[in-house]
Design a protein around this motif. Sequence first.
Motif, PDB file in Angstrom:
ATOM      1  N   LEU A  46       7.222  19.983   3.776  1.00  0.00           N
ATOM      2  CA  LEU A  46       5.827  19.635   3.534  1.00  0.00           C
ATOM      3  C   LEU A  46       5.515  18.268   4.128  1.00  0.00           C
ATOM      4  O   LEU A  46       4.450  18.049   4.720  1.00  0.00           O
ATOM      5  CB  LEU A  46       5.549  19.650   2.028  1.00  0.00           C
ATOM      6  CG  LEU A  46       4.075  19.637   1.594  1.00  0.00           C
ATOM      7  CD1 LEU A  46       3.351  20.871   2.112  1.00  0.00           C
ATOM      8  CD2 LEU A  46       3.976  19.564   0.072  1.00  0.00           C
TER       9      LEU A  46
ATOM     10  N   ALA B 172      -1.136  19.338   1.320  1.00  0.00           N
ATOM     11  CA  ALA B 172      -0.758  20.455   0.445  1.00  0.00           C
ATOM     12  C   ALA B 172      -1.980  21.093  -0.192  1.00  0.00           C
ATOM     13  O   ALA B 172      -2.102  22.324  -0.264  1.00  0.00           O
ATOM     14  CB  ALA B 172       0.213  19.966  -0.628  1.00  0.00           C
ATOM     15  N   THR B 173      -2.915  20.256  -0.635  1.00  0.00           N
ATOM     16  CA  THR B 173      -4.120  20.762  -1.295  1.00  0.00           C
ATOM     17  C   THR B 173      -5.008  21.534  -0.323  1.00  0.00           C
ATOM     18  O   THR B 173      -5.483  22.636  -0.631  1.00  0.00           O
ATOM     19  CB  THR B 173      -4.916  19.607  -1.910  1.00  0.00           C
ATOM     20  OG1 THR B 173      -4.102  18.942  -2.881  1.00  0.00           O
ATOM     21  CG2 THR B 173      -6.185  20.105  -2.575  1.00  0.00           C
TER      22      THR B 173
ATOM     23  N   LYS C 161      -3.455  24.985   0.893  1.00  0.00           N
ATOM     24  CA  LYS C 161      -3.565  26.052  -0.099  1.00  0.00           C
ATOM     25  C   LYS C 161      -5.016  26.466  -0.314  1.00  0.00           C
ATOM     26  O   LYS C 161      -5.315  27.648  -0.523  1.00  0.00           O
ATOM     27  CB  LYS C 161      -2.941  25.617  -1.419  1.00  0.00           C
ATOM     28  CG  LYS C 161      -2.869  26.751  -2.436  1.00  0.00           C
ATOM     29  CD  LYS C 161      -2.011  26.410  -3.629  1.00  0.00           C
ATOM     30  CE  LYS C 161      -1.873  27.614  -4.545  1.00  0.00           C
ATOM     31  NZ  LYS C 161      -1.017  27.330  -5.721  1.00  0.00           N
TER      32      LYS C 161
ATOM     33  N   GLN D 237      -2.265  30.013  -0.054  1.00  0.00           N
ATOM     34  CA  GLN D 237      -0.854  29.896  -0.393  1.00  0.00           C
ATOM     35  C   GLN D 237      -0.332  28.541   0.089  1.00  0.00           C
ATOM     36  O   GLN D 237      -0.980  27.862   0.891  1.00  0.00           O
ATOM     37  CB  GLN D 237      -0.037  31.039   0.206  1.00  0.00           C
ATOM     38  CG  GLN D 237      -0.111  31.147   1.710  1.00  0.00           C
ATOM     39  CD  GLN D 237       0.589  32.380   2.243  1.00  0.00           C
ATOM     40  OE1 GLN D 237       0.152  32.963   3.221  1.00  0.00           O
ATOM     41  NE2 GLN D 237       1.678  32.800   1.636  1.00  0.00           N
ATOM     42  N   THR D 238       0.841  28.155  -0.390  1.00  0.00           N
ATOM     43  CA  THR D 238       1.402  26.870   0.005  1.00  0.00           C
ATOM     44  C   THR D 238       1.913  26.942   1.438  1.00  0.00           C
ATOM     45  O   THR D 238       2.196  28.035   1.969  1.00  0.00           O
ATOM     46  CB  THR D 238       2.558  26.447  -0.911  1.00  0.00           C
ATOM     47  OG1 THR D 238       3.659  27.342  -0.702  1.00  0.00           O
ATOM     48  CG2 THR D 238       2.139  26.469  -2.382  1.00  0.00           C
TER      49      THR D 238
END
Length: 302
Positions: free
Chosen positions: A219, A234-235, A238, A243-244
């Motif tokens: 990440l 990350a936010t 998604k 999805q991540t």
Amino acid sequence: MSDRLFVNTDALCELLRWMRLKAEVYIHADFQGCWAVDTSGDRHVPFHLVHSGKSWLHLPGEEPRLLSAGDLVVFPHDAQHYLSSEDESPEQYLVDQPTGSDKSQGQITGLTCGHFEFGNKAHWPLLDSLPPAIVLELSDTSRLANTRSLIQLLVSELELAAPGSKVAVEHLAHVLFIHILRSQLDKGLPSGLLKALFDPKIGNALSLIHTRMEHNWTLETLALEVGMSRAVFATEFKRLTGQTAMAYLTEWRMMHATELLQTTELAIVDISEHCGYQSDVAFRKSFKKITGFTPAEVRRNK
């Protein structure tokens, strides 16, 4: 050409290559009298072009919509539909009669019908955020000028029927599919994989995943590559894709691994390395978790 457009289009191109986009045109004819066409139900993405005259579009639970010459309608989820000569729901016996049941009266409507499909049958949510039906009013000369020119060239190739026309039509239809996707971005999709592919930074991250899946991505390294903080990246990833980033990366790797298992004789240890796994054991465990099968089972049942 801007860097943003170049990077994000790369991500889309790689995805379409993997999905093995195919296109076929199977009707190019004039209809007269009472007629109706329904090409749904084959689990493809049907499309219809009204290249002359007029037609009525019927969708379950919706009012009929009049389509004029130059209008293109696409059904991203293979929605049930009819195109017909009348504004009332057509009688079943009229459906898919080649050129109409009565050619002695009424206006002539020229239709070009076909579909898009994906050679790779694995589910990928490229079309999930799109509506059941997309209508592009190409008769509106103030918009979609390039798409209109593309359609004119496609129709010209169909009518010319010269050597090589079939391949030319297929390639033009591929380009048409990309134009359709772009048209929906202009309408402001809130989220979804298609939106993510054209996002300046998340699209860049997707391009890195698509083209360098063997890299030891984390990440943090993906966020660094696209110039975002770990938390914000990350936010946003998604929010747009659903999805991540790490889940997306794993699924992308497993889909490629499945294809290699089914289409090559590469050893499983070589496939695991190609897909970014240093440990054969880790690859097998991840593959079983994502697909529900072991690599050996997929290879035996290819």
